[in-house]
Design a protein around this motif. Structure first.
Motif, PDB file in Angstrom:
ATOM      1  N   ARG A  24      36.395  34.663  44.491  1.00 12.29           N
ATOM      2  CA  ARG A  24      35.659  33.832  45.355  1.00 12.29           C
ATOM      3  C   ARG A  24      34.180  34.295  45.403  1.00 12.29           C
ATOM      4  NH1 ARG A  24      37.301  34.698  50.843  1.00 12.29           N
ATOM      5  NH2 ARG A  24      35.446  35.894  50.668  1.00 12.29           N
ATOM      6  N   ASP A  25      33.924  35.371  45.638  1.00 10.98           N
ATOM      7  CA  ASP A  25      32.490  35.861  45.726  1.00 10.98           C
ATOM      8  C   ASP A  25      31.932  35.865  44.465  1.00 10.98           C
ATOM      9  OD1 ASP A  25      33.065  36.311  48.346  1.00 10.98           O
ATOM     10  OD2 ASP A  25      33.582  38.566  48.143  1.00 10.98           O
ATOM     11  N   ALA A  34      39.322  37.504  47.015  1.00 11.76           N
ATOM     12  CA  ALA A  34      38.003  37.557  47.628  1.00 11.76           C
ATOM     13  C   ALA A  34      37.014  37.929  46.660  1.00 11.76           C
ATOM     14  CB  ALA A  34      38.145  38.421  48.824  1.00 11.76           C
ATOM     15  N   ALA A  35      37.512  38.930  45.633  1.00  5.30           N
ATOM     16  CA  ALA A  35      36.489  39.101  44.530  1.00  5.30           C
ATOM     17  C   ALA A  35      36.016  38.099  43.511  1.00  5.30           C
ATOM     18  CB  ALA A  35      37.025  40.519  43.764  1.00  5.30           C
ATOM     19  N   THR A  58      44.975  40.058  48.072  1.00  2.00           N
ATOM     20  CA  THR A  58      43.989  39.317  48.885  1.00  2.00           C
ATOM     21  C   THR A  58      42.479  39.726  48.385  1.00  2.00           C
ATOM     22  OG1 THR A  58      45.406  39.218  50.701  1.00  2.00           O
ATOM     23  CG2 THR A  58      43.284  39.119  51.095  1.00  2.00           C
ATOM     24  N   ALA A  59      42.208  41.069  48.129  1.00  2.00           N
ATOM     25  CA  ALA A  59      41.116  41.753  47.639  1.00  2.00           C
ATOM     26  C   ALA A  59      40.668  40.995  46.131  1.00  2.00           C
ATOM     27  CB  ALA A  59      41.282  43.305  47.398  1.00  2.00           C
TER      28      ALA A  59
END
Length: 190
Positions: free
Chosen positions: A180-181, A177-178, A173-174
């Motif tokens: 995506r960011d 998210a990274a 998940t992390a």
């Protein structure tokens, strides 16, 4: 000897009988209430193989296990993402467990394990049993920080590292998210 009794003694029939017994026992394990400590301090585990090596998953972290089928393709540049699958009316991503563990891509997925902690499935190369593992068969590594990881289990005379699924999913998940960011946002005016 009747034809049906001859086939019942073949190695193929014996293997089919063993597989059916494992499936039935696995299915029954989900019917039993999770809150009751019916086996004392024993952990219920699923024995799996990754690149031919033995590993274990806690059954309490799984919501199901099904034979693999063809996953619906999904366009992504993540090597571990194999597509989308459905389970109990829900669509979820299918990830290659071998790839998530950094052991390369799986040559073939034979089983899908569905997780309780997240709406996703893991592709497994093989599973070879389920066991109840008592305290004397659980070996904690010295560098372990908590009970969610760093365990090796003795199952049926074989040592198996226990894969801690929740930390694995947290890292996934992390990572997502990274990614995506870090992706540039397209301008709506372009």
């Amino acid at each position: 000897m009747t034809p049906s009794s001859a086939t019942a003694t073949t190695p193929h029939a014996a293997l089919q009988d063993q597989l059916q017994q494992w499936r039935d026992a696995f299915d029954r394990s989900f019917d039993e209430p999770r809150g009751l400590d019916v086996w004392g301090d024993a952990w219920r585990v699923l024995g799996i193989r990754i690149a031919g090596e033995p590993f274990a998953l806690l059954l309490d972290e799984l919501s199901g296990l099904l034979p693999a089928q063809t996953a619906a393709p999904y366009p992504a540049d993540l090597p571990a993402l194999k597509g989308l699958v459905g389970h109990r009316g829900q669509v979820m991503p299918l990830y290659d467990l071998r790839a998530l563990l950094g052991k390369g891509n799986s040559s073939g997925t034979r089983w899908w394990a569905f997780l309780r902690c997240a709406p996703l499935a893991l592709g497994l190369e093989d599973f070879d049993g389920q066991w109840r593992v008592g305290p004397s068969d659980r070996l904690q590594h010295r560098e372990a920080q908590d009970e969610t990881g760093h365990w090796t289990l003795r199952c049926n005379g074989e040592l198996r590292p226990l894969i801690a699924l929740e930390p694995l999913i947290e890292r996934l998940t992390a990572s997502l998210a990274a990614r995506r960011d870090a992706e540039p946002v397209a301008s709506p005016l372009a």
